[in-house]
Design an enzyme around this catalytic site. Structure first.
Site, PDB file in Angstrom:
ATOM      1  N   SER A  61       0.823  -1.203   0.000  1.00 45.63           N
ATOM      2  CA  SER A  61       0.000   0.000   0.000  1.00 45.63           C
ATOM      3  C   SER A  61       0.865   1.265   0.000  1.00 45.63           C
ATOM      4  O   SER A  61       1.607   1.515  -0.934  1.00 45.63           O
ATOM      5  CB  SER A  61      -0.950  -0.038   1.197  1.00 45.63           C
ATOM      6  OG  SER A  61      -1.936   0.960   1.107  1.00 45.63           O
ATOM      7  N   HIS A  62       0.793   2.053   1.075  1.00 44.11           N
ATOM      8  CA  HIS A  62       1.491   3.340   1.140  1.00 44.11           C
ATOM      9  C   HIS A  62       2.868   3.242   1.798  1.00 44.11           C
ATOM     10  O   HIS A  62       3.542   4.262   1.938  1.00 44.11           O
ATOM     11  CB  HIS A  62       0.639   4.332   1.920  1.00 44.11           C
ATOM     12  CG  HIS A  62       0.318   3.846   3.316  1.00 44.11           C
ATOM     13  ND1 HIS A  62      -0.659   2.907   3.560  1.00 44.11           N
ATOM     14  CD2 HIS A  62       0.863   4.147   4.518  1.00 44.11           C
ATOM     15  CE1 HIS A  62      -0.705   2.661   4.853  1.00 44.11           C
ATOM     16  NE2 HIS A  62       0.210   3.396   5.458  1.00 44.11           N
TER      17      HIS A  62
END
Length: 438
Positions: free
Chosen positions: A95-96
């Site tokens: 993800s991030h």
């Protein structure tokens, strides 16, 4: 390596290696076969390590008799929606998180796994296969479905948009959607795997996107993380909005679509409740975490909601996860009066989110001691997820344990100009109690 309902994450080549991918791939395959499921959808974001991890994962699933349907590079929300048809899925993504990280996100019934399902996976045993699975490359219907959801007649023809794709999995998907929606737009960092900014748009200053918006006099800028489940908004003046403002704009659009029943995470801004109240809607809170919000939504039949801290919007009738492309599309369709109302309301409040190192073995003792101290100063106390103390109609503090770090997470919200004082005070209280406990 971090293991939670959000998935398995670690630094590739260190705590996350091919051995771990094989282990979790086999465990998830056994989890599926025990539930009479023989299909699994797969996808990845654009990290360098993604291709080898996906190939390894696919081999493990096929080895255990699971047929693999591969989207290759695709945003997490795309896999979630498609997984409703196949019953299960895995996204290779962190993800991030920073680029050196990667991970596995598990999906069942079109949603992320719940706590008890994670326990079943971890405590499961790898069974002997009765056959080998096959692999198939497939295309997604996601863009068609999203296009059909958005009312094209509501899209102002004079709206111009900017997108910072961060070199992530939304490359190709973003222009495919917004060309079809007939918007004027320009993209940066739109080459897969290549980006001039950090993977997490909530922590990056997004200076390049802000300049693009101002220079081209755009109405909005949108920045996605690497797997496309979160998005950050930049306003026409080039100012980056906080994640709660992103969710606020999405809720405003959901209200216009007829939604009245909402669920958000416990750490979501007061301004979102105020907007829902103004429109005669109802709001219930869930524990922090996407899977917790989704679970609560399914329990109460909520029509929309999400997580303020990540700006993650969830529309259950379309997708049971945070969906950045969906969020960008519905925000872009808002009329200017609604946008002004949201930005004015959101600007009245400020949030501070921080953490204090505390050994996990002391978390519960510290929470119990804090509960006694905060009760006398609060108008309302919730112990749904740690301690949330409502100080007045415009102020709250939340202290909760972390599932992934040896820390206590502290969130504070109040009116601009007051929040710093409250944050300083709660930090002093937590540190004082923590010193006696440690």
């Amino acid at each position: 390596m971090k293991i939670s309902i959000s998935g398995v994450r670690g630094i590739y080549g260190e705590d996350l290696n091919l051995h771990e991918v094989v282990r979790f791939g086999r465990l998830f395959a056994s989890f599926l076969t025990q539930r009479k499921k023989r299909q699994c959808l797969t996808a990845r974001d654009t990290r360098d390590s993604g291709k080898i991890l996906l190939r390894t994962l696919s081999a493990c699933l096929m080895e255990r008799g699971i047929d693999v349907y591969d989207l290759d590079v695709a945003p997490t929300p795309v896999l979630f929606r498609e997984a409703k048809r196949y019953g299960a899925g895995i996204v290779v993504t962190a993800s991030h998180n920073p680029l050196e990280w990667n991970g596995l996100k598990f999906v069942t019934e079109g949603r992320g796994i719940f706590e008890e399902e994670l326990n079943d996976i971890l405590q499961g045993t790898v069974s002997d296969p009765d056959k080998f699975g096959e692999t198939y490359s497939i295309k997604s219907n996601y863009l068609d479905d999203l296009y059909n959801l958005i009312s094209v007649s509501d899209n102002p023809n004079d709206v111009a948009l900017g997108f910072d794709l961060g070199g992530g999995a939304t490359c190709g998907y973003t222009d495919g959607l917004f060309k079809r929606l007939n918007y004027k737009f320009v993209c940066i960092n739109d080459t897969p795997g290549i980006s001039s900014r950090a993977p997490d748009p909530t922590s990056d200053d997004l200076s390049e996107l802000s300049f693009l918006v101002r220079q081209n006099k755009l109405d909005f800028g949108f920045a996605f993380d690497l797997d496309g489940d979160r998005v950050v908004v930049v306003h026409s003046n080039g100012q980056k909005q906080n994640p709660d403002s992103t969710l606020l704009l999405c809720v405003a659009s959901a209200l216009k679509m007829g939604a009245r029943k909402f669920v958000t995470s416990l750490d979501t801004s007061i301004c979102i409740k105020k907007l829902i109240d103004r429109n005669y809607g109802s709001l219930e809170y869930a524990k922090v975490g996407e899977a917790n919000v989704v679970r609560k939504m399914l329990e109460v039949g909520a029509e929309a909601g999400g997580e303020g801290s990540s700006g993650g919007f969830i529309l259950p009738k379309f997708n049971l996860c945070r969906d950045g492309l969906l969020a960008a599309a519905i925000i872009s369709s808002l009329d200017r009066a609604s946008i002004k109302e949201c930005l004015t309301l959101g600007s009245e409040y400020s949030q501070i989110r921080s953490k204090i190192p505390v050994n996990s073995s002391n978390h519960q003792i510290l929470i119990e001691k804090l509960l006694d101290l905060l009760q006398s100063e609060s108008s309302q106390i919730s112990t749904l997820d740690g301690i949330k103390a409502t100080l007045d109609e415009d102020s709250w503090v939340l202290v909760r344990t972390s599932n992934t770090e040896q820390v206590l997470r502290i969130s504070v919200e109040s009116k601009v100009g007051k929040v710093d004082y409250i944050h300083k005070k709660i930090m002093e209280i937590v540190r004082s109690v923590s010193e006696h406990v440690n």
